[in-house]
Design a protein around this motif. Sequence first.
Motif, PDB file in Angstrom:
ATOM      1  N   GLN A   7       0.824  -1.208   0.000  1.00 64.45           N
ATOM      2  CA  GLN A   7       0.000   0.000   0.000  1.00 64.45           C
ATOM      3  C   GLN A   7       0.859   1.259   0.000  1.00 64.45           C
ATOM      4  O   GLN A   7       1.861   1.323   0.719  1.00 64.45           O
ATOM      5  CB  GLN A   7      -0.914   0.004   1.210  1.00 64.45           C
ATOM      6  CG  GLN A   7      -2.052  -1.002   1.133  1.00 64.45           C
ATOM      7  CD  GLN A   7      -2.969  -0.728  -0.044  1.00 64.45           C
ATOM      8  OE1 GLN A   7      -3.421   0.396  -0.252  1.00 64.45           O
ATOM      9  NE2 GLN A   7      -3.250  -1.769  -0.818  1.00 64.45           N
TER      10      GLN A   7
ATOM     11  N   LYS B  24      -2.866   8.902   2.393  1.00 64.75           N
ATOM     12  CA  LYS B  24      -4.225   8.569   2.808  1.00 64.75           C
ATOM     13  C   LYS B  24      -5.114   8.399   1.585  1.00 64.75           C
ATOM     14  O   LYS B  24      -4.817   8.844   0.497  1.00 64.75           O
ATOM     15  CB  LYS B  24      -4.767   9.669   3.725  1.00 64.75           C
ATOM     16  CG  LYS B  24      -4.014   9.777   5.037  1.00 64.75           C
ATOM     17  CD  LYS B  24      -4.612  10.858   5.919  1.00 64.75           C
ATOM     18  CE  LYS B  24      -3.859  10.952   7.246  1.00 64.75           C
ATOM     19  NZ  LYS B  24      -4.424  12.005   8.139  1.00 64.75           N
ATOM     20  N   TRP B  25      -6.268   7.760   1.801  1.00 63.41           N
ATOM     21  CA  TRP B  25      -7.155   7.403   0.698  1.00 63.41           C
ATOM     22  C   TRP B  25      -7.582   8.627  -0.113  1.00 63.41           C
ATOM     23  O   TRP B  25      -7.556   8.610  -1.335  1.00 63.41           O
ATOM     24  CB  TRP B  25      -8.377   6.685   1.232  1.00 63.41           C
ATOM     25  CG  TRP B  25      -9.418   6.414   0.186  1.00 63.41           C
ATOM     26  CD1 TRP B  25     -10.624   7.016   0.039  1.00 63.41           C
ATOM     27  CD2 TRP B  25      -9.322   5.475  -0.909  1.00 63.41           C
ATOM     28  NE1 TRP B  25     -11.289   6.526  -1.054  1.00 63.41           N
ATOM     29  CE2 TRP B  25     -10.522   5.579  -1.650  1.00 63.41           C
ATOM     30  CE3 TRP B  25      -8.336   4.575  -1.317  1.00 63.41           C
ATOM     31  CZ2 TRP B  25     -10.761   4.799  -2.776  1.00 63.41           C
ATOM     32  CZ3 TRP B  25      -8.582   3.805  -2.440  1.00 63.41           C
ATOM     33  CH2 TRP B  25      -9.782   3.920  -3.146  1.00 63.41           C
TER      34      TRP B  25
ATOM     35  N   ARG C 129      -4.817   9.816  -2.307  1.00 63.63           N
ATOM     36  CA  ARG C 129      -4.585   8.920  -3.440  1.00 63.63           C
ATOM     37  C   ARG C 129      -5.638   9.121  -4.522  1.00 63.63           C
ATOM     38  O   ARG C 129      -5.374   8.886  -5.699  1.00 63.63           O
ATOM     39  CB  ARG C 129      -4.561   7.464  -2.972  1.00 63.63           C
ATOM     40  CG  ARG C 129      -3.451   7.152  -1.986  1.00 63.63           C
ATOM     41  CD  ARG C 129      -3.023   5.703  -2.026  1.00 63.63           C
ATOM     42  NE  ARG C 129      -4.094   4.774  -1.786  1.00 63.63           N
ATOM     43  CZ  ARG C 129      -4.382   4.265  -0.588  1.00 63.63           C
ATOM     44  NH1 ARG C 129      -3.690   4.650   0.481  1.00 63.63           N
ATOM     45  NH2 ARG C 129      -5.353   3.400  -0.451  1.00 63.63           N
ATOM     46  N   GLN C 130      -6.823   9.573  -4.135  1.00 64.00           N
ATOM     47  CA  GLN C 130      -7.875   9.838  -5.107  1.00 64.00           C
ATOM     48  C   GLN C 130      -7.580  11.102  -5.924  1.00 64.00           C
ATOM     49  O   GLN C 130      -7.884  11.171  -7.119  1.00 64.00           O
ATOM     50  CB  GLN C 130      -9.225   9.994  -4.395  1.00 64.00           C
ATOM     51  CG  GLN C 130      -9.750   8.709  -3.767  1.00 64.00           C
ATOM     52  CD  GLN C 130     -10.110   7.667  -4.810  1.00 64.00           C
ATOM     53  OE1 GLN C 130      -9.349   6.738  -5.051  1.00 64.00           O
ATOM     54  NE2 GLN C 130     -11.244   7.827  -5.445  1.00 64.00           N
TER      55      GLN C 130
END
Length: 216
Positions: A39, A43-44, A47-48
Amino acid sequence: LVINLALPRIGHGIVTTYVVQPIIWGLLIFFVLRLPRPQPAGKWQLRQDLPKLALMIGAFQVFCLVIGGIFCGFGKSPYAFTPKSILINLIFVGSALVAMELSRAYIINSLSKKHTVLILGLVALLFTMFNFSPSRFLGLGEPLETVTFLGGGAIPLLAENLLASFLVFLGGAIPAIAYRGVLQAFEWFCPILPDLSWGLKALLGTIVPALGFLAV
């Protein structure tokens, strides 16, 4: 290593360059995709959003190159632009780009939990060296030739790889593919390219990735 050391012994023909090399990169893509995916550190939400930011940085770098061309002049691209040639070059460039960024992401996100800065720097240096054949380094002799090579080629490419390594550390391979893909598309598929001096190449090739670091 296979492309730079083994294939030249076979020859430099069209089949070796435009068929065998994409097959080698394709095998690397297949191999890396079968490995467990570590990973990224970002943070999510980051990454978006990172691929969009990477595209913007790449587009800004292209814009700066075009502005430099206004002052230094433009030249005709050395690549052919028939539909067949564009397709062949797309496969040739795209396979190498995807393979390198997937492998970069796997290496960095597997090893960077400790000594992050050192790993990012070493991987960026290693991937920069992959872009030059060994004969290019061995052929350096005259001081002016060495400075031109470093300033106009190696240092900007190192800056590009440092930013790409930082992008894969935070968001995986996709942001790095987005950033470097814009630059590769401009170089390979634009019929007119800026004819920059090595000094301006060095300046733009290092300042824009540095600004990209700050933006990320």
